[in-house]
Design a protein around this motif. Structure first.
Motif, mmCIF file in Angstrom:
data_model
loop_
_atom_site.group_PDB
_atom_site.id
_atom_site.type_symbol
_atom_site.label_atom_id
_atom_site.label_comp_id
_atom_site.label_asym_id
_atom_site.label_seq_id
_atom_site.Cartn_x
_atom_site.Cartn_y
_atom_site.Cartn_z
ATOM 1 N N MET A 1 37.935 41.802 83.141
ATOM 2 C CA MET A 1 38.689 41.144 82.087
ATOM 3 C C MET A 1 40.183 41.311 82.376
ATOM 4 O O MET A 1 40.642 42.397 82.687
ATOM 5 C CB MET A 1 38.345 41.783 80.734
ATOM 6 N N LYS A 2 40.926 40.226 82.247
ATOM 7 C CA LYS A 2 42.368 40.280 82.438
ATOM 8 C C LYS A 2 43.030 40.792 81.164
ATOM 9 O O LYS A 2 42.534 40.602 80.064
ATOM 10 C CB LYS A 2 42.910 38.906 82.810
ATOM 11 N N THR A 3 44.193 41.430 81.358
ATOM 12 C CA THR A 3 44.901 42.053 80.245
ATOM 13 C C THR A 3 46.355 41.605 80.229
ATOM 14 O O THR A 3 46.997 41.517 81.277
ATOM 15 C CB THR A 3 44.847 43.593 80.378
ATOM 16 N N PRO B 1 45.605 48.581 84.716
ATOM 17 C CA PRO B 1 46.144 47.287 85.141
ATOM 18 C C PRO B 1 46.543 46.406 83.950
ATOM 19 O O PRO B 1 45.834 46.330 82.959
ATOM 20 C CB PRO B 1 44.995 46.661 85.926
ATOM 21 N N ILE B 2 47.696 45.805 84.082
ATOM 22 C CA ILE B 2 48.150 44.770 83.150
ATOM 23 C C ILE B 2 48.469 43.565 84.018
ATOM 24 O O ILE B 2 49.293 43.649 84.936
ATOM 25 C CB ILE B 2 49.391 45.192 82.344
ATOM 26 N N ASP B 3 47.817 42.468 83.738
ATOM 27 C CA ASP B 3 48.011 41.271 84.557
ATOM 28 C C ASP B 3 49.292 40.515 84.225
ATOM 29 O O ASP B 3 49.816 39.795 85.073
ATOM 30 C CB ASP B 3 46.801 40.344 84.398
ATOM 31 N N LEU B 4 49.777 40.694 82.983
ATOM 32 C CA LEU B 4 50.947 39.917 82.570
ATOM 33 C C LEU B 4 51.650 40.584 81.399
ATOM 34 O O LEU B 4 51.005 40.988 80.431
ATOM 35 C CB LEU B 4 50.504 38.502 82.173
ATOM 36 N N LEU B 5 52.977 40.695 81.499
ATOM 37 C CA LEU B 5 53.822 41.096 80.374
ATOM 38 C C LEU B 5 54.493 39.824 79.866
ATOM 39 O O LEU B 5 55.088 39.085 80.656
ATOM 40 C CB LEU B 5 54.904 42.087 80.811
ATOM 41 N N ILE B 6 54.384 39.576 78.571
ATOM 42 C CA ILE B 6 54.958 38.362 77.979
ATOM 43 C C ILE B 6 56.042 38.771 76.998
ATOM 44 O O ILE B 6 55.816 39.626 76.139
ATOM 45 C CB ILE B 6 53.888 37.550 77.224
ATOM 46 N N GLU C 1 40.636 32.238 77.191
ATOM 47 C CA GLU C 1 40.080 32.532 78.514
ATOM 48 C C GLU C 1 39.466 33.934 78.565
ATOM 49 O O GLU C 1 39.017 34.361 79.622
ATOM 50 C CB GLU C 1 41.176 32.402 79.569
ATOM 51 N N GLY C 2 39.513 34.675 77.441
ATOM 52 C CA GLY C 2 38.884 35.985 77.379
ATOM 53 C C GLY C 2 39.779 37.153 77.745
ATOM 54 O O GLY C 2 39.289 38.247 78.016
ATOM 55 N N TRP C 3 41.086 36.967 77.748
ATOM 56 C CA TRP C 3 42.002 38.051 78.070
ATOM 57 C C TRP C 3 42.019 39.089 76.954
ATOM 58 O O TRP C 3 41.813 38.773 75.788
ATOM 59 C CB TRP C 3 43.409 37.519 78.261
ATOM 60 N N GLN D 1 41.817 43.705 71.447
ATOM 61 C CA GLN D 1 43.095 44.393 71.451
ATOM 62 C C GLN D 1 42.895 45.903 71.479
ATOM 63 O O GLN D 1 41.976 46.418 70.846
ATOM 64 C CB GLN D 1 43.920 44.036 70.207
ATOM 65 N N ILE D 2 43.789 46.578 72.213
ATOM 66 C CA ILE D 2 43.786 48.030 72.236
ATOM 67 C C ILE D 2 45.215 48.537 72.137
ATOM 68 O O ILE D 2 46.156 47.813 72.473
ATOM 69 C CB ILE D 2 43.125 48.600 73.525
ATOM 70 N N SER D 3 45.371 49.769 71.677
ATOM 71 C CA SER D 3 46.678 50.419 71.647
ATOM 72 C C SER D 3 46.636 51.626 72.568
ATOM 73 O O SER D 3 45.875 52.566 72.336
ATOM 74 C CB SER D 3 47.037 50.865 70.224
ATOM 75 N N LEU D 4 47.463 51.588 73.609
ATOM 76 C CA LEU D 4 47.545 52.738 74.497
ATOM 77 C C LEU D 4 48.228 53.910 73.803
ATOM 78 O O LEU D 4 47.927 55.070 74.105
ATOM 79 C CB LEU D 4 48.277 52.377 75.790
ATOM 80 N N LEU D 5 49.130 53.630 72.876
ATOM 81 C CA LEU D 5 49.751 54.717 72.126
ATOM 82 C C LEU D 5 48.680 55.488 71.356
ATOM 83 O O LEU D 5 48.686 56.722 71.333
ATOM 84 C CB LEU D 5 50.819 54.177 71.167
#
Length: 184
Positions: free
Chosen positions: A1-3, A26-31, A128-130, A153-157
């Motif tokens: 799954m892309k993130t 992994p993070i595929d994209l920062l927006i 797309e399932g990100w 959605q997840i929170s790394l904090l």
């Protein structure tokens, strides 16, 4: 799954990127959404010190860590709303047909110009399932409760036990705290 991570440049989302980097997540994209004051002249609507920090410090650091960054913005800038004429159905009739003029906090027409480009771009990714990483500290229980009702959605904090204050300290440690936090 892309993130993807919707990155505001604030301490919580920035700390989330740092945590991902430290823990090899992994993070595929920062927006990031950057509204314009004057789009034709490429003048952003955010504080100049924050914009300088984004482009000279944060973005180059994140790119050196291998993260791809997508900047989105609205077609409507501050000047659009400043000069836009109001309709004829204002609560206060004296404003009918007049321009909006200066935009005040809490009533600002620019808020959607920051949020909507992100929503539009992210909607495509979610279809797309990100998966999304969001910056929500462990003390933000109401926000975390809403987050737990979503499955993408997840929170790394939260995962690493970080409060918002701890997120700020992590950003300082890496030299990645926006100068706006020092302005007081």
């Amino acid at each position: 799954m892309k993130t993807y991570l919707s990155w505001s440049g604030g301490k919580d989302s920035t700390a989330s990127v740092i945590l991902a980097h430290e823990n090899k997540i992994p993070i595929d994209l920062l927006i990031i959404s950057l509204p314009y004051f004057d789009k034709a002249k490429k003048i952003y609507a955010d504080h100049p010190l924050h914009i300088q920090w984004l482009f000279e410090t944060a973005i180059p650091t994140f790119e050196s860590w291998g993260y791809k960054i997508k900047i989105v913005s609205s077609d409507k800038d501050y000047k659009y709303w400043f000069f836009k004429k109001r309709g004829n159905n204002c609560k206060n009739k004296e404003y009918n047909g007049k321009t909006y003029g200066w935009l005040f906090g809490g009533m600002c027409k620019m808020n959607p110009e920051k949020v909507e480009p992100i929503k539009k771009y992210v909607k495509k990714l979610e279809e797309e399932g990100w998966q999304s990483i969001v910056g929500i500290g462990i003390e933000e229980t109401d926000r975390l409760e809403r987050l737990h009702k979503r499955n993408n959605q997840i929170s790394l904090l939260e995962q690493y036990g970080y409060t918002c204050q701890m997120a700020k300290e992590l950003c300082k440690k890496y030299g990645l705290l926006s100068p706006l936090y020092e302005m007081g």
